[in-house]
Design an enzyme around this catalytic site. Sequence first.
Site, PDB file in Angstrom:
ATOM      1  N   SER A  70      12.330  -1.846  -5.390  1.00  0.00           N
ATOM      2  CA  SER A  70      11.825  -2.460  -6.622  1.00  0.00           C
ATOM      3  C   SER A  70      12.962  -2.998  -7.496  1.00  0.00           C
ATOM      4  CB  SER A  70      11.039  -1.439  -7.447  1.00  0.00           C
ATOM      5  OG  SER A  70      10.029  -0.843  -6.674  1.00  0.00           O
TER       6      SER A  70
HETATM    7  N1  SAH Z   1       9.773   3.115  -4.330  1.00  0.00           N
HETATM    8  C1  SAH Z   1      10.392   2.263  -3.341  1.00  0.00           C
HETATM    9  C2  SAH Z   1       9.674   0.915  -3.273  1.00  0.00           C
HETATM   10  C3  SAH Z   1       9.273   0.656  -1.881  1.00  0.00           C
HETATM   11  S1  SAH Z   1       8.174  -0.685  -1.601  1.00  0.00           S
HETATM   12  C4  SAH Z   1      11.883   2.117  -3.574  1.00  0.00           C
HETATM   13  O1  SAH Z   1      12.365   2.584  -4.620  1.00  0.00           O
HETATM   14  O2  SAH Z   1      12.573   1.588  -2.709  1.00  0.00           O
HETATM   15  C5  SAH Z   1       6.646   0.179  -1.394  1.00  0.00           C
HETATM   16  C6  SAH Z   1       6.565   1.180  -0.265  1.00  0.00           C
HETATM   17  O3  SAH Z   1       5.229   1.679  -0.242  1.00  0.00           O
HETATM   18  C7  SAH Z   1       6.839   0.627   1.135  1.00  0.00           C
HETATM   19  O4  SAH Z   1       7.872   1.336   1.737  1.00  0.00           O
HETATM   20  C8  SAH Z   1       5.517   0.806   1.855  1.00  0.00           C
HETATM   21  O5  SAH Z   1       5.643   1.100   3.241  1.00  0.00           O
HETATM   22  C9  SAH Z   1       4.895   1.973   1.093  1.00  0.00           C
HETATM   23  N2  SAH Z   1       3.449   2.085   1.226  1.00  0.00           N
HETATM   24  C10 SAH Z   1       2.503   1.097   1.239  1.00  0.00           C
HETATM   25  N3  SAH Z   1       1.273   1.617   1.385  1.00  0.00           N
HETATM   26  C11 SAH Z   1       1.426   2.972   1.471  1.00  0.00           C
HETATM   27  C12 SAH Z   1       0.530   4.061   1.656  1.00  0.00           C
HETATM   28  N4  SAH Z   1      -0.786   3.897   1.786  1.00  0.00           N
HETATM   29  N5  SAH Z   1       1.053   5.308   1.693  1.00  0.00           N
HETATM   30  C13 SAH Z   1       2.386   5.527   1.587  1.00  0.00           C
HETATM   31  N6  SAH Z   1       3.287   4.534   1.413  1.00  0.00           N
HETATM   32  C14 SAH Z   1       2.811   3.271   1.364  1.00  0.00           C
END
Ligand code: SAH
Length: 219
Positions: A70
């Site tokens: 993010s």
């Molecule tokens: N908080 C992260 C942002 C990652 S982007 C950071 O600081 O880097 C969002 C993430 O959510 C992705 O890795 C994606 O695989 C995950 N995601 C999407 N749907 C999901 C679900 N149903 N359960 C768990 N993770 C999920």
Amino acid sequence: MNSASRKGIGMTSERTRRRLIDRLRSEGISNSRVLEAIAATPRHLFLDEALGSHAYDDTALPIGFNQTISQPYVVAIMTEAILHPGCHKVLEIGTGSGYQAAVLARLVDTVYTVERIRPLLDAAVERFQKLDIRNVYCRHRDGFEGLPEHAPYDGILVTAAPAEIPQALLAQLGEGGRLVIPVGDRYAQDLRVITRHGDEFEERRLERVRFVPMLDGLS
Ligand code: SAH
């Protein structure tokens, strides 16, 4: 790399990190604990080395598997929104690189974080070990179900966007707990903050954001 250029990168990183904090402050982030936690978290270690020179830009960046780390400004507003005096145990949905969890780990006692993509979760676990972060617990789970075995949570922070608020997450919020979640379609979402008061849920909307979609099932 020789030691002189390594030192050069170190100095640049400190200066660019400072610049990022100044920028977040000018964009309205006023919680000094949140700013300090961001200043103390080495975002370059949550990215591929090739992207290291952009680590302290205020932008989202790719982390593989079509996912992104993010934007620091969004990490800051979500972290500000979730904190309240009784906020000790937080659940994050979407571990991704682990960066948001590492920022939270500096501000609350315990962070649980769930991720549906196994290799991303494994890489995040490795980063937490390397950085000696011991209060983040990672699970390979579908976040639509939350993590009921450790509920209730004082806060739940969702970093992927569902079309609607998953009921399981509301059910796992403790009294006074806050759910911070982007809700909308794949192009744009409203960042919402939902606070639990008994069986009532109070809702506040922050700003428009753009997250990757929240997807069903594990991979
Ligand atoms: N908080 C992260 C942002 C990652 S982007 C950071 O600081 O880097 C969002 C993430 O959510 C992705 O890795 C994606 O695989 C995950 N995601 C999407 N749907 C999901 C679900 N149903 N359960 C768990 N993770 C999920």
